[in-house]
Design an enzyme around this catalytic site. Structure first.
Site, PDB file in Angstrom:
ATOM      1  N   LYS A 295      -6.924  -4.649  -3.573  1.00 38.70           N
ATOM      2  CA  LYS A 295      -7.841  -5.472  -2.534  1.00 38.70           C
ATOM      3  C   LYS A 295      -8.814  -4.226  -2.104  1.00 38.70           C
ATOM      4  O   LYS A 295      -8.504  -2.872  -1.929  1.00 38.70           O
ATOM      5  CB  LYS A 295      -7.004  -5.713  -1.219  1.00 38.70           C
ATOM      6  CG  LYS A 295      -6.276  -4.603  -0.520  1.00 38.70           C
ATOM      7  CD  LYS A 295      -5.242  -5.176   0.419  1.00 38.70           C
ATOM      8  CE  LYS A 295      -4.284  -4.163   0.913  1.00 38.70           C
ATOM      9  NZ  LYS A 295      -5.145  -2.938   1.558  1.00 38.70           N
TER      10      LYS A 295
ATOM     11  N   CYS B  17      -2.447  -2.755   7.360  1.00 40.28           N
ATOM     12  CA  CYS B  17      -2.272  -3.608   6.337  1.00 40.28           C
ATOM     13  C   CYS B  17      -1.228  -4.499   6.359  1.00 40.28           C
ATOM     14  O   CYS B  17      -1.241  -5.461   5.903  1.00 40.28           O
ATOM     15  CB  CYS B  17      -2.679  -2.958   4.793  1.00 40.28           C
ATOM     16  SG  CYS B  17      -4.169  -2.522   4.558  1.00 40.28           S
TER      17      CYS B  17
ATOM     18  N   ASP C  15       0.761  -1.299   0.010  1.00 43.15           N
ATOM     19  CA  ASP C  15       0.091   0.127   0.224  1.00 43.15           C
ATOM     20  C   ASP C  15       0.831   1.277   0.018  1.00 43.15           C
ATOM     21  O   ASP C  15       0.436   2.135   0.717  1.00 43.15           O
ATOM     22  CB  ASP C  15      -1.166   0.061   1.417  1.00 43.15           C
ATOM     23  CG  ASP C  15      -1.958  -1.013   1.173  1.00 43.15           C
ATOM     24  OD1 ASP C  15      -1.967  -1.963   0.127  1.00 43.15           O
ATOM     25  OD2 ASP C  15      -2.781  -1.079   2.009  1.00 43.15           O
TER      26      ASP C  15
HETATM   27  C1  VGL Z   1      -5.032   0.760   5.401  1.00 45.48           C
HETATM   28  C2  VGL Z   1      -6.424   1.867   6.982  1.00 45.48           C
HETATM   29  C3  VGL Z   1      -7.548   1.862   5.904  1.00 45.48           C
HETATM   30  C4  VGL Z   1      -3.691   0.352   5.214  1.00 45.48           C
HETATM   31  C5  VGL Z   1      -5.918   0.627   4.646  1.00 45.48           C
HETATM   32  O1  VGL Z   1      -3.432   0.259   3.986  1.00 45.48           O
HETATM   33  O2  VGL Z   1      -2.978   0.114   6.307  1.00 45.48           O
HETATM   34  N1  VGL Z   1      -5.421   1.431   6.498  1.00 45.48           N
HETATM   35  N2  VGL Z   1      -7.237   1.351   4.891  1.00 45.48           N
END
Ligand code: VGL
Ligand code: ZN
Length: 195
Positions: free
Chosen positions: A102, A141, A15
Protein backbone atom coordinates in the site's frame (compact mmCIF):
# COMPACT_ATOMS: atom_id res chain seq x y z
CA UNK A 1 -13.73 -13.92 26.63
CA UNK A 2 -13.25 -17.03 24.49
CA UNK A 3 -13.22 -16.69 20.72
CA UNK A 4 -13.27 -19.75 18.48
CA UNK A 5 -11.26 -19.44 15.28
CA UNK A 6 -13.36 -20.73 12.36
CA UNK A 7 -13.06 -21.22 8.60
CA UNK A 8 -14.52 -17.73 8.01
CA UNK A 9 -11.63 -16.03 9.81
CA UNK A 10 -8.40 -14.54 8.49
CA UNK A 11 -5.37 -12.92 10.10
CA UNK A 12 -4.04 -9.52 9.01
CA UNK A 13 -0.51 -8.61 10.12
CA UNK A 14 0.04 -4.90 9.58
CA UNK A 15 3.35 -3.36 8.47
CA UNK A 16 5.85 -5.45 10.46
CA UNK A 17 8.70 -3.92 8.46
CA UNK A 18 12.26 -3.07 9.50
CA UNK A 19 11.77 0.70 9.19
CA UNK A 20 9.01 0.50 11.82
CA UNK A 21 11.20 -1.46 14.22
CA UNK A 22 13.77 -0.04 16.66
CA UNK A 23 16.78 1.08 14.58
CA UNK A 24 14.59 1.77 11.54
CA UNK A 25 13.83 5.18 10.05
CA UNK A 26 10.34 5.51 11.62
CA UNK A 27 10.60 3.27 14.66
CA UNK A 28 7.63 2.19 16.72
CA UNK A 29 8.97 1.88 20.28
CA UNK A 30 9.23 -1.83 21.14
CA UNK A 31 7.73 -2.70 17.75
CA UNK A 32 9.90 -5.81 17.68
CA UNK A 33 8.52 -7.05 21.01
CA UNK A 34 5.32 -8.32 19.34
CA UNK A 35 7.03 -10.53 16.75
CA UNK A 36 6.95 -13.67 18.88
CA UNK A 37 3.26 -13.40 19.77
CA UNK A 38 2.43 -12.56 16.15
CA UNK A 39 4.24 -15.77 15.19
CA UNK A 40 1.95 -17.66 17.56
CA UNK A 41 -1.13 -16.19 15.92
CA UNK A 42 0.33 -16.94 12.49
CA UNK A 43 0.88 -20.58 13.44
CA UNK A 44 -2.73 -20.89 14.71
CA UNK A 45 -4.11 -19.63 11.38
CA UNK A 46 -1.59 -21.59 9.34
CA UNK A 47 -2.42 -24.73 11.34
CA UNK A 48 -6.07 -24.37 10.35
CA UNK A 49 -5.10 -23.57 6.75
CA UNK A 50 -6.66 -20.10 7.07
CA UNK A 51 -5.29 -17.20 5.04
CA UNK A 52 -2.75 -14.80 6.54
CA UNK A 53 -2.39 -11.33 5.02
CA UNK A 54 0.73 -9.23 5.52
CA UNK A 55 0.31 -5.57 4.68
CA UNK A 56 3.36 -3.51 3.93
CA UNK A 57 4.05 0.17 3.35
CA UNK A 58 5.68 0.20 -0.09
CA UNK A 59 6.47 3.80 -0.93
CA UNK A 60 8.29 5.34 -3.91
CA UNK A 61 11.31 7.51 -2.90
CA UNK A 62 9.34 10.74 -3.53
CA UNK A 63 6.25 9.72 -1.58
CA UNK A 64 3.79 12.44 -0.51
CA UNK A 65 3.94 11.35 3.16
CA UNK A 66 7.69 12.11 3.35
CA UNK A 67 9.16 15.32 4.75
CA UNK A 68 10.21 17.47 1.80
CA UNK A 69 7.42 16.01 -0.35
CA UNK A 70 4.49 17.47 1.57
CA UNK A 71 4.29 14.98 4.42
CA UNK A 72 5.25 14.68 8.06
CA UNK A 73 7.20 11.41 8.13
CA UNK A 74 10.86 10.69 7.57
CA UNK A 75 11.34 8.57 4.46
CA UNK A 76 10.39 4.97 5.33
CA UNK A 77 9.60 1.66 3.65
CA UNK A 78 10.91 2.76 0.28
CA UNK A 79 10.23 0.05 -2.33
CA UNK A 80 13.00 -2.57 -2.64
CA UNK A 81 15.10 -1.16 0.24
CA UNK A 82 16.27 -3.02 3.34
CA UNK A 83 13.96 -0.96 5.56
CA UNK A 84 10.90 -2.09 3.62
CA UNK A 85 11.62 -5.77 4.35
CA UNK A 86 9.64 -7.63 6.98
CA UNK A 87 11.22 -8.25 10.38
CA UNK A 88 13.56 -11.17 9.80
CA UNK A 89 12.02 -13.30 12.58
CA UNK A 90 8.44 -12.93 11.35
CA UNK A 91 7.30 -16.43 10.31
CA UNK A 92 5.71 -15.84 6.94
CA UNK A 93 3.87 -18.99 5.83
CA UNK A 94 4.82 -20.54 2.49
CA UNK A 95 1.20 -21.29 1.52
CA UNK A 96 -2.05 -19.36 1.86
CA UNK A 97 -0.36 -16.04 2.63
CA UNK A 98 -0.73 -12.77 0.78
CA UNK A 99 1.48 -9.68 0.72
CA UNK A 100 -0.57 -6.49 0.39
CA UNK A 101 1.47 -3.44 -0.72
CA UNK A 102 0.00 0.00 0.00
CA UNK A 103 1.03 3.62 -0.47
CA UNK A 104 2.68 2.61 -3.73
CA UNK A 105 1.95 5.76 -5.79
CA UNK A 106 3.83 9.01 -5.14
CA UNK A 107 0.69 11.13 -4.67
CA UNK A 108 -1.45 8.97 -2.40
CA UNK A 109 -0.93 7.71 1.11
CA UNK A 110 -2.70 4.71 2.58
CA UNK A 111 -2.89 4.03 6.29
CA UNK A 112 -5.47 1.31 5.67
CA UNK A 113 -4.57 -2.01 4.11
CA UNK A 114 -7.84 -1.76 2.17
CA UNK A 115 -6.97 1.56 0.51
CA UNK A 116 -6.01 1.07 -3.13
CA UNK A 117 -5.43 -2.69 -2.69
CA UNK A 118 -7.18 -5.97 -3.49
CA UNK A 119 -7.42 -6.98 0.18
CA UNK A 120 -11.24 -6.73 0.29
CA UNK A 121 -11.59 -8.88 -2.86
CA UNK A 122 -9.24 -11.54 -1.54
CA UNK A 123 -11.21 -11.76 1.71
CA UNK A 124 -14.60 -11.89 -0.04
CA UNK A 125 -13.44 -14.51 -2.57
CA UNK A 126 -12.56 -16.74 0.37
CA UNK A 127 -15.81 -16.17 2.26
CA UNK A 128 -14.00 -14.47 5.13
CA UNK A 129 -16.39 -12.70 7.51
CA UNK A 130 -14.06 -11.77 10.36
CA UNK A 131 -10.47 -10.56 10.51
CA UNK A 132 -8.02 -10.69 13.40
CA UNK A 133 -5.60 -7.75 13.27
CA UNK A 134 -2.17 -7.18 14.80
CA UNK A 135 1.00 -5.26 13.93
CA UNK A 136 2.05 -1.60 13.84
CA UNK A 137 1.27 1.18 14.32
CA UNK A 138 -1.79 0.95 16.60
CA UNK A 139 -2.52 4.65 16.13
CA UNK A 140 -2.04 4.73 12.32
CA UNK A 141 -2.14 1.72 10.06
CA UNK A 142 -3.64 -0.76 12.51
CA UNK A 143 -6.40 1.69 13.44
CA UNK A 144 -7.19 2.57 9.83
CA UNK A 145 -7.12 -1.04 8.67
CA UNK A 146 -9.49 -2.02 11.50
CA UNK A 147 -11.88 0.83 10.72
CA UNK A 148 -11.63 0.03 7.01
CA UNK A 149 -12.62 -3.58 7.69
CA UNK A 150 -15.53 -2.55 9.94
CA UNK A 151 -16.81 -0.08 7.34
CA UNK A 152 -16.77 -2.86 4.74
CA UNK A 153 -18.88 -5.04 7.01
CA UNK A 154 -16.25 -7.43 8.36
CA UNK A 155 -16.22 -8.30 12.04
CA UNK A 156 -12.87 -7.38 13.58
CA UNK A 157 -10.86 -8.73 16.49
CA UNK A 158 -7.96 -6.47 17.50
CA UNK A 159 -5.13 -8.47 19.06
CA UNK A 160 -4.15 -6.25 21.99
CA UNK A 161 -1.01 -8.21 22.84
CA UNK A 162 0.17 -8.03 19.22
CA UNK A 163 -0.07 -4.30 18.44
CA UNK A 164 2.28 -1.38 19.19
CA UNK A 165 1.81 2.33 18.54
CA UNK A 166 4.01 5.34 17.87
CA UNK A 167 2.23 7.75 20.28
CA UNK A 168 3.33 10.96 18.57
CA UNK A 169 1.09 12.45 21.24
CA UNK A 170 1.05 10.45 24.49
CA UNK A 171 -2.12 8.38 24.70
CA UNK A 172 -2.67 8.15 20.93
CA UNK A 173 -2.57 4.33 20.96
CA UNK A 174 -4.98 4.10 23.88
CA UNK A 175 -7.38 6.51 22.15
CA UNK A 176 -7.03 4.55 18.91
CA UNK A 177 -8.05 1.33 20.68
CA UNK A 178 -11.04 3.11 22.22
CA UNK A 179 -12.21 4.39 18.84
CA UNK A 180 -11.87 0.90 17.33
CA UNK A 181 -14.01 -0.48 20.19
CA UNK A 182 -16.60 2.27 19.73
CA UNK A 183 -16.85 1.39 16.04
CA UNK A 184 -17.57 -2.22 16.87
CA UNK A 185 -14.24 -4.03 17.07
CA UNK A 186 -13.67 -6.68 19.72
CA UNK A 187 -10.40 -6.70 21.64
CA UNK A 188 -8.77 -10.00 22.50
CA UNK A 189 -5.42 -11.58 23.30
CA UNK A 190 -3.77 -14.91 22.69
CA UNK A 191 -5.29 -16.64 25.72
CA UNK A 192 -8.80 -15.78 24.46
CA UNK A 193 -8.43 -17.80 21.26
CA UNK A 194 -9.57 -21.38 21.05
CA UNK A 195 -8.57 -23.55 18.12
C1 VGL B 1 2.52 4.04 9.21
C2 VGL B 1 3.18 6.21 9.49
C3 VGL B 1 3.49 6.32 8.15
C4 VGL B 1 2.00 2.77 9.82
C5 VGL B 1 2.82 4.12 7.87
O1 VGL B 1 2.30 1.67 9.28
O2 VGL B 1 1.30 2.84 10.85
N1 VGL B 1 2.69 5.09 10.01
N2 VGL B 1 3.31 5.26 7.36
ZN1 ZN C 1 4.03 5.18 5.31
Amino acid sequence: MKIKVTEKDALIVVDMQKDFMPGGSLPVPEGDSIVSVLNEYISIFEGKNLPVFFTRDWHPPNHISFKGHGGIWPPHCVQETEGAKFHSELKIPVDNKFIISKGTSPDFDAYSGFQGTVLENLLRERGIKRVFVGGVATDYCVKNTVIGALNLGFAVVVLSDAVKGVDVKPGDSERALESMLLMGAVIAELKDLTI
